[in-house]
Motif scaffolding. Structure first.
Motif, PDB file in Angstrom:
ATOM      1  N   GLY A   1      -7.289  60.520  28.000  1.00 28.00           N
ATOM      2  CA  GLY A   1      -7.995  61.430  28.992  1.00 28.00           C
ATOM      3  C   GLY A   1      -7.403  61.415  30.348  1.00 28.00           C
ATOM      4  N   ALA A   2      -6.041  61.012  30.437  1.00 25.43           N
ATOM      5  CA  ALA A   2      -5.465  60.804  31.727  1.00 25.43           C
ATOM      6  C   ALA A   2      -5.263  62.034  32.802  1.00 25.43           C
ATOM      7  CB  ALA A   2      -3.946  60.720  31.530  1.00 25.43           C
ATOM      8  N   THR A   3      -5.799  63.411  32.333  1.00 26.11           N
ATOM      9  CA  THR A   3      -5.770  64.393  33.053  1.00 26.11           C
ATOM     10  C   THR A   3      -7.175  64.853  33.329  1.00 26.11           C
ATOM     11  OG1 THR A   3      -5.625  66.062  31.252  1.00 26.11           O
ATOM     12  CG2 THR A   3      -3.820  65.356  32.321  1.00 26.11           C
TER      13      THR A   3
ATOM     14  N   GLY B   1      -0.374  69.586  28.134  1.00 25.53           N
ATOM     15  CA  GLY B   1       0.833  70.281  28.109  1.00 25.53           C
ATOM     16  C   GLY B   1       1.661  70.019  29.553  1.00 25.53           C
ATOM     17  N   TRP B   2       1.324  69.086  30.045  1.00 30.77           N
ATOM     18  CA  TRP B   2       1.913  68.332  31.176  1.00 30.77           C
ATOM     19  C   TRP B   2       3.008  67.665  31.198  1.00 30.77           C
ATOM     20  CZ3 TRP B   2      -2.456  66.687  35.314  1.00 30.77           C
ATOM     21  CH2 TRP B   2      -3.448  67.880  35.602  1.00 30.77           C
ATOM     22  N   ASN B   3       3.634  67.377  32.007  1.00 34.31           N
ATOM     23  CA  ASN B   3       4.742  66.345  32.236  1.00 34.31           C
ATOM     24  C   ASN B   3       4.528  65.202  33.097  1.00 34.31           C
ATOM     25  OD1 ASN B   3       5.732  67.034  34.917  1.00 34.31           O
ATOM     26  ND2 ASN B   3       7.062  68.657  33.881  1.00 34.31           N
TER      27      ASN B   3
ATOM     28  N   PHE C   1      -7.560  56.507  38.643  1.00 36.77           N
ATOM     29  CA  PHE C   1      -6.401  56.281  39.534  1.00 36.77           C
ATOM     30  C   PHE C   1      -6.703  55.526  40.701  1.00 36.77           C
ATOM     31  CE2 PHE C   1      -4.657  60.117  36.917  1.00 36.77           C
ATOM     32  CZ  PHE C   1      -3.576  59.390  36.682  1.00 36.77           C
ATOM     33  N   PRO C   2      -7.633  55.835  41.421  1.00 41.09           N
ATOM     34  CA  PRO C   2      -8.069  54.775  42.548  1.00 41.09           C
ATOM     35  C   PRO C   2      -8.322  53.523  42.123  1.00 41.09           C
ATOM     36  CG  PRO C   2      -9.373  57.015  42.661  1.00 41.09           C
ATOM     37  CD  PRO C   2      -8.723  56.764  41.294  1.00 41.09           C
ATOM     38  N   ALA C   3      -8.783  53.125  40.858  1.00 41.42           N
ATOM     39  CA  ALA C   3      -8.797  51.546  40.368  1.00 41.42           C
ATOM     40  C   ALA C   3      -7.454  51.041  40.016  1.00 41.42           C
ATOM     41  CB  ALA C   3      -9.716  51.575  39.141  1.00 41.42           C
ATOM     42  N   LEU C   4      -6.579  51.980  39.440  1.00 41.23           N
ATOM     43  CA  LEU C   4      -5.294  51.483  39.221  1.00 41.23           C
ATOM     44  C   LEU C   4      -4.342  51.288  40.621  1.00 41.23           C
ATOM     45  CD1 LEU C   4      -4.157  53.754  36.452  1.00 41.23           C
ATOM     46  CD2 LEU C   4      -4.769  51.407  36.222  1.00 41.23           C
TER      47      LEU C   4
ATOM     48  N   ARG D   1      -1.226  64.585  40.033  1.00 38.13           N
ATOM     49  CA  ARG D   1      -2.545  64.693  40.124  1.00 38.13           C
ATOM     50  C   ARG D   1      -3.183  63.508  40.531  1.00 38.13           C
ATOM     51  NH1 ARG D   1      -7.628  67.480  38.233  1.00 38.13           N
ATOM     52  NH2 ARG D   1      -8.526  66.090  36.930  1.00 38.13           N
ATOM     53  N   ALA D   2      -2.462  62.297  40.195  1.00 36.14           N
ATOM     54  CA  ALA D   2      -2.882  61.064  40.730  1.00 36.14           C
ATOM     55  C   ALA D   2      -2.729  61.198  42.423  1.00 36.14           C
ATOM     56  CB  ALA D   2      -1.837  60.039  40.068  1.00 36.14           C
ATOM     57  N   LYS D   3      -1.658  61.685  42.675  1.00 40.15           N
ATOM     58  CA  LYS D   3      -1.608  61.376  44.390  1.00 40.15           C
ATOM     59  C   LYS D   3      -2.972  62.206  44.965  1.00 40.15           C
ATOM     60  CE  LYS D   3       1.486  62.349  47.914  1.00 40.15           C
ATOM     61  NZ  LYS D   3       2.705  63.079  48.644  1.00 40.15           N
ATOM     62  N   ASP D   4      -3.071  63.592  44.315  1.00 44.94           N
ATOM     63  CA  ASP D   4      -4.485  64.261  44.728  1.00 44.94           C
ATOM     64  C   ASP D   4      -5.506  63.640  44.595  1.00 44.94           C
ATOM     65  OD1 ASP D   4      -5.190  66.905  45.864  1.00 44.94           O
ATOM     66  OD2 ASP D   4      -6.213  67.070  43.827  1.00 44.94           O
TER      67      ASP D   4
END
Length: 139
Positions: free
Chosen positions: A15-17, A49-51, A26-29, A58-61
């Motif tokens: 569920g990474a996206t 379908g991402w790379n 992402f904030p916790a990581l 997405r993590a930065k955002d």
């Protein structure tokens, strides 16, 4: 087994996206990296379908909106991050994940996905060598 003595050597999150990853994971990581508590590889898995570059964007955002971007910690997190794209119904997704895990001995699987998908993911993992000595975390 004494679980306190066994540390995971790779974190895999399904569920990474998704929204949970965006708002919380992402904030916790990043916070774990800042505290020095996260040094293991982190593998995101999703079926968008991402790379990897798209996942990092997405993590930065996510961090800019939900916790504050720490450039140094984010760079470290990006160095730990990899990505496997694929459908959770497809055994090839889990074969690709096993290849990405490489020599990991004690992966932790975090299921940041709808509860209805838990069984399917765990069943797919159980059909691979990737599930030996593994832990599963659900949200």
């Amino acid at each position: 087994m004494n679980h306190n003595a066994l540390h995971s050597d790779t974190l895999v999150f399904f569920g990474a996206t998704g929204d949970l990853a965006y708002k919380k994971i992402f904030p916790a990581l990043q916070a774990m990296v800042k505290r020095g508590a996260l040094k293991a590889p982190v593998i995101g898995v999703a079926k968008t379908g991402w790379n990897l570059d798209q996942l990092k964007a997405r993590a930065k955002d996510s961090l800019e909106k939900h916790g504050g971007l720490d450039p140094e910690a984010f760079d470290t997190l990006c160095g730990l991050l990899s990505y496997v794209d694929g459908d959770y119904n497809d055994p090839a997704t889990f074969q690709a994940l096993c290849r990405q895990l490489g020599s990991a001995q004690h992966p932790a699987y975090f299921l940041a996905i709808p509860p209805a998908a838990f069984g399917m993911d765990v069943e797919q993992l159980s059909r691979t060598d990737c599930s030996r000595n593994a832990g599963v975390i659900t949200e």
